[in-house]
Design a protein around this motif. Structure first.
Motif, PDB file in Angstrom:
ATOM      1  N   VAL A 144       5.977   5.947  73.457  1.00  0.00           N
ATOM      2  CA  VAL A 144       6.949   4.745  73.405  1.00  0.00           C
ATOM      3  C   VAL A 144       8.482   5.099  72.698  1.00  0.00           C
ATOM      4  N   SER A 145       7.894   5.502  71.324  1.00  0.00           N
ATOM      5  CA  SER A 145       8.912   6.088  70.149  1.00  0.00           C
ATOM      6  C   SER A 145       9.463   7.284  70.823  1.00  0.00           C
ATOM      7  N   GLN A 146       8.488   8.385  71.386  1.00  0.00           N
ATOM      8  CA  GLN A 146       9.241   9.578  71.723  1.00  0.00           C
ATOM      9  C   GLN A 146      10.019   9.259  72.700  1.00  0.00           C
ATOM     10  N   TYR A 147       9.966   8.373  73.773  1.00  0.00           N
ATOM     11  CA  TYR A 147      10.898   8.178  74.691  1.00  0.00           C
ATOM     12  C   TYR A 147      12.092   7.565  74.048  1.00  0.00           C
ATOM     13  N   ALA A 148      12.090   6.619  72.987  1.00  0.00           N
ATOM     14  CA  ALA A 148      13.111   6.233  72.497  1.00  0.00           C
ATOM     15  C   ALA A 148      13.797   7.143  71.581  1.00  0.00           C
ATOM     16  N   PHE A 149      13.560   8.155  71.097  1.00  0.00           N
ATOM     17  CA  PHE A 149      14.010   9.085  70.424  1.00  0.00           C
ATOM     18  C   PHE A 149      14.994  10.042  71.434  1.00  0.00           C
ATOM     19  N   GLY A 150      14.291  10.135  72.369  1.00  0.00           N
ATOM     20  CA  GLY A 150      14.945  11.312  73.550  1.00  0.00           C
ATOM     21  C   GLY A 150      16.002  10.256  74.115  1.00  0.00           C
ATOM     22  N   PHE A 151      16.003   9.130  74.265  1.00  0.00           N
ATOM     23  CA  PHE A 151      16.806   8.333  75.077  1.00  0.00           C
ATOM     24  C   PHE A 151      17.954   8.258  74.243  1.00  0.00           C
ATOM     25  N   TYR A 152      17.714   7.884  73.061  1.00  0.00           N
ATOM     26  CA  TYR A 152      18.828   7.577  72.064  1.00  0.00           C
ATOM     27  C   TYR A 152      19.476   8.924  72.016  1.00  0.00           C
ATOM     28  N   SER A 153      19.041  10.009  71.983  1.00  0.00           N
ATOM     29  CA  SER A 153      19.765  11.129  71.842  1.00  0.00           C
ATOM     30  C   SER A 153      20.547  11.613  72.881  1.00  0.00           C
ATOM     31  N   ILE A 154      20.185  11.075  74.248  1.00  0.00           N
ATOM     32  CA  ILE A 154      21.041  11.131  75.307  1.00  0.00           C
ATOM     33  C   ILE A 154      22.257  10.070  75.272  1.00  0.00           C
ATOM     34  N   MET A 155      22.028   9.023  74.947  1.00  0.00           N
ATOM     35  CA  MET A 155      23.154   7.972  74.476  1.00  0.00           C
ATOM     36  C   MET A 155      24.063   8.378  73.579  1.00  0.00           C
ATOM     37  N   LEU A 156      23.532   9.110  72.464  1.00  0.00           N
ATOM     38  CA  LEU A 156      24.603   9.233  71.217  1.00  0.00           C
ATOM     39  C   LEU A 156      25.389  10.610  71.721  1.00  0.00           C
ATOM     40  N   THR A 157      24.553  11.583  72.350  1.00  0.00           N
ATOM     41  CA  THR A 157      25.415  12.709  73.051  1.00  0.00           C
ATOM     42  C   THR A 157      26.458  12.220  73.835  1.00  0.00           C
ATOM     43  N   SER A 158      26.206  11.334  74.843  1.00  0.00           N
ATOM     44  CA  SER A 158      27.192  11.018  75.748  1.00  0.00           C
ATOM     45  C   SER A 158      28.255  10.328  75.308  1.00  0.00           C
ATOM     46  N   ILE A 159      28.159   9.485  74.232  1.00  0.00           N
ATOM     47  CA  ILE A 159      29.196   8.907  73.457  1.00  0.00           C
ATOM     48  C   ILE A 159      29.897   9.865  72.534  1.00  0.00           C
ATOM     49  N   VAL A 160      29.208  10.844  72.071  1.00  0.00           N
ATOM     50  CA  VAL A 160      30.111  11.788  71.369  1.00  0.00           C
ATOM     51  C   VAL A 160      31.033  12.550  72.367  1.00  0.00           C
ATOM     52  N   LEU A 161      30.395  13.097  73.452  1.00  0.00           N
ATOM     53  CA  LEU A 161      31.066  13.671  74.426  1.00  0.00           C
ATOM     54  C   LEU A 161      32.477  13.058  74.850  1.00  0.00           C
ATOM     55  N   GLY A 162      32.190  11.675  75.146  1.00  0.00           N
ATOM     56  CA  GLY A 162      33.084  10.570  75.689  1.00  0.00           C
ATOM     57  C   GLY A 162      34.272  10.347  74.685  1.00  0.00           C
ATOM     58  N   ILE A 163      33.630  10.358  73.400  1.00  0.00           N
ATOM     59  CA  ILE A 163      35.045  10.051  72.234  1.00  0.00           C
ATOM     60  C   ILE A 163      35.719  11.364  72.229  1.00  0.00           C
ATOM     61  N   ILE A 164      35.114  12.639  72.386  1.00  0.00           N
ATOM     62  CA  ILE A 164      35.995  13.752  72.284  1.00  0.00           C
ATOM     63  C   ILE A 164      37.004  13.937  73.354  1.00  0.00           C
ATOM     64  N   THR A 165      36.544  13.539  74.742  1.00  0.00           N
ATOM     65  CA  THR A 165      37.414  13.807  75.687  1.00  0.00           C
ATOM     66  C   THR A 165      38.417  12.537  75.686  1.00  0.00           C
ATOM     67  N   MET A 166      37.944  11.283  75.134  1.00  0.00           N
ATOM     68  CA  MET A 166      38.840  10.197  74.884  1.00  0.00           C
ATOM     69  C   MET A 166      40.013  10.551  73.970  1.00  0.00           C
ATOM     70  N   ALA A 167      39.692  11.338  73.010  1.00  0.00           N
ATOM     71  CA  ALA A 167      40.839  11.693  72.036  1.00  0.00           C
ATOM     72  C   ALA A 167      41.660  12.865  72.489  1.00  0.00           C
ATOM     73  N   MET A 168      41.133  13.838  73.266  1.00  0.00           N
ATOM     74  CA  MET A 168      41.926  14.849  73.829  1.00  0.00           C
ATOM     75  C   MET A 168      42.599  14.715  75.001  1.00  0.00           C
ATOM     76  N   TYR A 169      42.046  13.840  75.817  1.00  0.00           N
ATOM     77  CA  TYR A 169      42.793  13.219  77.251  1.00  0.00           C
ATOM     78  C   TYR A 169      42.855  12.036  77.015  1.00  0.00           C
ATOM     79  N   LYS A 170      42.868  11.251  78.464  1.00  0.00           N
ATOM     80  CA  LYS A 170      42.980   9.879  78.491  1.00  0.00           C
ATOM     81  C   LYS A 170      41.616   9.141  78.259  1.00  0.00           C
ATOM     82  N   PRO A 171      42.025   7.961  77.592  1.00  0.00           N
ATOM     83  CA  PRO A 171      40.943   7.049  76.991  1.00  0.00           C
ATOM     84  C   PRO A 171      39.730   7.123  77.711  1.00  0.00           C
TER      85      PRO A 171
END
Lengths: 198, 67
Positions: A144-171
């Motif tokens: 259950v914890s392993q899944y949580a670490f993996g899932f949080y990794s996905i969510m954090l990665t997508s937020i980081v990618l989203g923030i990069i493209t938000m800053a570079m292109y349109k929000p």
């Protein structure tokens, strides 16, 4: 004077998105809440044949809008053509699903005892960040914890990618290549063509 | 007489709904979760949707109307 548009309750879901990321810093098990962002859009598109989740309820899109428009953190430039192409969008969806499957596989390995719990968050599928402070020994099984670490990794990665493209292109650039958005659109297309052939 | 109207490149639209949110007239909507569609009777050509579209696939085109 410009009249402010009437706000609905769902216009504040960016707060939930921000709190979600914050909670993962303290207890990784909160990452499971992110499953809501995976299941609700699919349920809505399967049931209603619409992208109401993206259009109304996605707190992440609202968060990017807030950062890009209100806080003026976006350059507000057009994204490159390749980024909005179907090849990239479907390719990114495939890549995302592959990485998601790998994450499930890792969880299975922990479940059957082949591998021990890895208390790291993997950012951008590459950088392993120690995250042991957010792991507290509980009665929850290790997988259950392993899944949580993996899932949080996905969510954090997508937020980081989203923030990069938000800053570079349109929000809301993330919305164009968001795997959930692409998936729900595909569901809607499939539903519509099924309706036409009836 | 000509007036401006929004036109969406449906083949590239992700149906995110960013345009729908900013339209002051409710003239642009997401058609069955597939693409954004414009109601030419309601569109006033303000170009807010074109500026908002994250993929920049909304253009403003001239529409010939009878005077």
């Amino acid at each position: 004077m410009k009249k402010a548009a009437k706000k609905n309750w769902y216009d504040y879901l960016y707060i939930a998105s921000a709190i979600y990321l914050f909670l993962g810093l303290f207890n990784i098990l909160f990452a499971w809440l992110g499953m809501l962002c995976f299941t609700i859009p699919l349920i809505i598109s399967f049931k209603t044949g619409t992208k109401t989740y993206c259009n109304k309820y996605c707190g992440r899109g609202q968060l990017f809008n807030l950062l890009g428009k209100k806080l003026k953190l976006s350059r507000n430039k057009s994204m490159p053509n390749w980024m909005k192409s179907k090849v990239f969008r479907y390719g990114f969806l495939l890549f995302f699903l592959t990485m998601f499957s790998l994450m499930i596989f890792n969880t299975v390995l922990v479940f059957n005892g082949t591998r021990s719990l890895s208390q790291v968050v993997t950012l951008l599928w590459t950088f392993k960040i120690p995250w042991q402070w957010a792991y507290h020994i509980t009665s929850a099984p290790l997988w259950v914890s392993q899944y949580a670490f993996g899932f949080y990794s996905i969510m954090l990665t997508s937020i980081v990618l989203g923030i990069i493209t938000m800053a570079m292109y349109k929000p809301r650039s993330w919305c164009i290549y968001c795997p959930m958005g692409t998936m729900t659109q595909l569901v809607c297309v499939a539903k519509e063509s099924a309706n036409k052939t009836k | 007489m000509a007036r401006k109207i929004a036109r969406v490149d449906k083949s590239l639209c992700a149906a995110c709904g960013a345009c729908q949110k900013v339209c002051p007239r409710g003239a642009i909507y997401i058609f069955k979760g597939i693409y954004a569609a414009v109601d030419s009777n309601k569109c006033i050509g303000c170009s807010l949707c074109a500026k908002e579209c994250p993929a920049s696939i909304i253009s403003m085109e001239k529409l010939e109307v009878e005077a």
